[in-house]
Enzyme design. Structure first.
Site, short mmCIF file in Angstrom:
data_model
loop_
_atom_site.label_atom_id
_atom_site.label_comp_id
_atom_site.label_asym_id
_atom_site.label_seq_id
_atom_site.Cartn_x
_atom_site.Cartn_y
_atom_site.Cartn_z
N HIS A 131 0.84 -1.20 0.00
CA HIS A 131 0.00 0.00 0.00
C HIS A 131 0.87 1.25 0.00
O HIS A 131 0.60 2.20 -0.75
CB HIS A 131 -0.91 -0.02 1.23
CG HIS A 131 -1.63 1.26 1.49
ND1 HIS A 131 -2.96 1.47 1.14
CD2 HIS A 131 -1.22 2.43 2.06
CE1 HIS A 131 -3.32 2.69 1.49
NE2 HIS A 131 -2.28 3.30 2.05
N GLU A 132 1.91 1.27 0.81
CA GLU A 132 2.79 2.45 0.87
C GLU A 132 3.55 2.64 -0.44
O GLU A 132 3.71 3.77 -0.91
CB GLU A 132 3.75 2.33 2.05
CG GLU A 132 3.07 2.28 3.41
CD GLU A 132 2.09 3.43 3.61
OE1 GLU A 132 2.32 4.53 3.07
OE2 GLU A 132 1.08 3.22 4.31
N HIS A 135 1.43 4.36 -2.98
CA HIS A 135 1.43 5.82 -2.89
C HIS A 135 2.59 6.39 -3.70
O HIS A 135 2.45 7.42 -4.38
CB HIS A 135 1.56 6.26 -1.43
CG HIS A 135 0.27 6.25 -0.67
ND1 HIS A 135 -0.87 6.89 -1.12
CD2 HIS A 135 -0.06 5.67 0.52
CE1 HIS A 135 -1.85 6.72 -0.24
NE2 HIS A 135 -1.38 5.97 0.76
N GLU A 208 -6.34 7.25 -0.83
CA GLU A 208 -6.21 6.06 0.02
C GLU A 208 -6.89 4.86 -0.62
O GLU A 208 -6.36 3.75 -0.61
CB GLU A 208 -6.81 6.34 1.41
CG GLU A 208 -5.93 7.19 2.31
CD GLU A 208 -4.59 6.55 2.60
OE1 GLU A 208 -4.54 5.36 2.95
OE2 GLU A 208 -3.58 7.25 2.44
#
Length: 285
Positions: A131-132, A135, A208
């Site tokens: 997930h990071e 980004h 997100e």
């Protein structure tokens, strides 16, 4: 695609809001000065925000020799995502959380707290770090900086409009029109910055969702990320991050700040239940 369209629409609304306030002030000079100030502030933030936030939380950089399992996991995920290897940091906090920073994929960093390394399984931790990296891949730091630039400019214009209305209303030759102008300008000065803040937070929530989707693709296991989110939501309430700053709360995978009720309107994170629901739907597909 839907999240990208929503982000573009919200950024357009911020732009139109700023232009409308500039017109209300009565000229382009004040708008240009406020906008340039906001750009300068966010330019500095864009180039140095990684150092600022990592230093703020006492992060320490780790190498493969320091933590082979964690560092090796990040390298495998970065390879899957087609990204350069980011710098890897660990935060000395028991509250389980993680974030990414850096101005572009070539200058990115990912960080995880000591707490998250303890409570998640390797598969769940892989989902979080994917997930990071999402980004980073989606250039969300650039998007959030642009949103902050416009929101900051709107806030500055709101202050200019408020002072201009108070000191300029008395010079109107028409008392009724002057009164209406004062009320309208003051209302705009209050409502516009609030609207800009809500739009900026909506952009953060949209990114997100996109990072969840992209992160699930990178790690290949949407349910691992879903389980991690559920565990982090519960654990972060038991062990809150007391050193967390509102200015950096949007960077973390789960909101390090607590609040409910009306405060959910001002949250930089979407509802956890909806994030998990979307990941479970992706797993079924």
């Amino acid at each position: 695609m839907v999240n990208t369209f929503k982000t573009t629409l919200l950024l357009t609304l911020l732009t139109l809001l700023m232009v409308a306030m500039g017109n209300l002030i009565g000229g382009t000079t004040g708008m240009a000065v406020a906008f340039l100030m906001a750009v300068a502030m966010n330019f500095f933030s864009y180039w140095y925000s990684d150092r600022i936030v990592l230093g703020m939380y006492g992060a320490r950089e780790v190498t493969f020799n320091d933590n082979p399992a964690f560092h090796g996991m990040i390298r495998r995920l970065a390879d899957r995502a087609g990204l350069p290897m980011p710098r890897v940091y660990i935060l000395p906090s028991d509250s389980p959380n993680a974030f990414a920073t850096g101005r572009n994929p070539e200058h990115a960093a990912v960080a995880a707290t000591e707490g998250i390394l303890r409570i998640l399984s390797p598969e769940e931790l892989e989902g979080v770090m994917a997930h990071e990296l999402a980004h980073v891949k989606n250039r969300d730091i650039l998007v959030s900086t642009i949103a902050a630039t416009f929101a900051g400019a709107v806030s500055m214009l709101g202050n200019m409009l408020q002072w201009g209305a108070m000191f300029g209303a008395g010079r109107s030759s028409d008392e009724d029109n002057g009164g209406h102008s004062l009320i309208g300008s003051l209302a705009m000065a209050i409502i516009a910055p609030l609207a800009a803040m809500l739009i900026q937070m909506a952009i953060s929530r949209s990114r997100e969702y996109l990072a969840d989707e992209t992160g699930a693709d990178i790690c290949g296991r949407p349910l691992s990320l879903a389980r991690a989110l559920a565990k982090l939501q519960q654990a972060s309430q038991v062990v809150p991050m007391r050193e967390a700053s509102p200015a950096s709360a949007h960077m973390f995978i789960v909101n390090p700040l607590t609040g409910g009720g009306l405060m959910t309107l001002f949250s930089t994170h979407p509802p956890m239940e909806e994030r998990i629901r979307r990941l479970e739907a992706a797993a079924r597909r």
